[in-house]
Scaffold this motif. Structure first.
Motif, mmCIF file in Angstrom:
data_model
loop_
_atom_site.group_PDB
_atom_site.id
_atom_site.type_symbol
_atom_site.label_atom_id
_atom_site.label_comp_id
_atom_site.label_asym_id
_atom_site.label_seq_id
_atom_site.Cartn_x
_atom_site.Cartn_y
_atom_site.Cartn_z
ATOM 1 N N LEU A 29 0.829 -1.208 0.000
ATOM 2 C CA LEU A 29 0.000 0.000 0.000
ATOM 3 C C LEU A 29 0.865 1.261 0.000
ATOM 4 N N CYS A 30 1.804 1.344 0.923
ATOM 5 C CA CYS A 30 2.630 2.551 1.036
ATOM 6 C C CYS A 30 3.503 2.764 -0.196
ATOM 7 N N SER A 31 4.091 1.689 -0.708
ATOM 8 C CA SER A 31 4.967 1.858 -1.867
ATOM 9 C C SER A 31 4.179 2.222 -3.128
ATOM 10 N N LYS A 32 2.978 1.693 -3.272
ATOM 11 C CA LYS A 32 2.192 1.997 -4.475
ATOM 12 C C LYS A 32 1.494 3.354 -4.422
ATOM 13 N N THR A 33 1.288 3.888 -3.215
ATOM 14 C CA THR A 33 0.654 5.204 -3.112
ATOM 15 C C THR A 33 1.667 6.316 -2.892
ATOM 16 N N GLY A 34 2.925 5.968 -2.661
ATOM 17 C CA GLY A 34 3.968 6.981 -2.519
ATOM 18 C C GLY A 34 3.793 7.853 -1.296
#
Length: 136
Positions: A29-34
């Motif tokens: 989640l965090c890596s894909k939403t930046g």
């Protein structure tokens, strides 16, 4: 007082204080939403504007409702879901610190939790050493 906004400015966030630290998590989640999360008590944060909400589809009972701007799509913040509030109380929310002026974050520790390997309970490990923003 910190003042943040999404790219288009429709969502504005005011925070009463700087975060104690910031997480740059590597979970999907965090890596894909930046995002880079700063954590606060909800009483310390004021969000204005109408945000969309996304709940993770990869978790049976997601704990966080992710806020984003419907116009520019920037991820802005998260609040606890009703299920999480019933379980833990309403004592925390997250703000995407990428939305802050970088100079406002100097001196804050940036940590790198290993969210991809975390099982969802207990402590998690880190993928690399932390550092203080503005010192490297």
């Amino acid at each position: 007082m910190l003042e943040l906004s999404c790219h288009c400015g429709d969502i504005r966030i005011r925070i009463a204080k700087r975060p104690d630290y910031i997480h740059d998590c590597n979970c999907t989640l965090c890596s894909k939403t930046g995002v880079r999360w700063g954590y606060f008590h909800p009483s310390e944060v004021e969000v204005t504007g109408i945000s969309g909400t996304y709940n993770r589809v990869d978790k049976a009972e997601p704990a966080a409702a992710i806020g984003f701007c419907p116009r520019c799509s920037a991820t802005t913040h998260w609040t606890l879901t009703d299920t999480a509030v019933a379980r833990f109380g309403n004592g925390m929310m997250g703000v995407n610190m990428w939305l802050a002026n970088p100079g406002d974050l100097a001196g804050i520790e940036l940590r790198f939790p290993d969210g991809r390997s975390w099982e969802g309970e207990g402590d998690f490990g880190y993928v690399r050493d932390s550092y203080v923003i503005g010192t490297t």
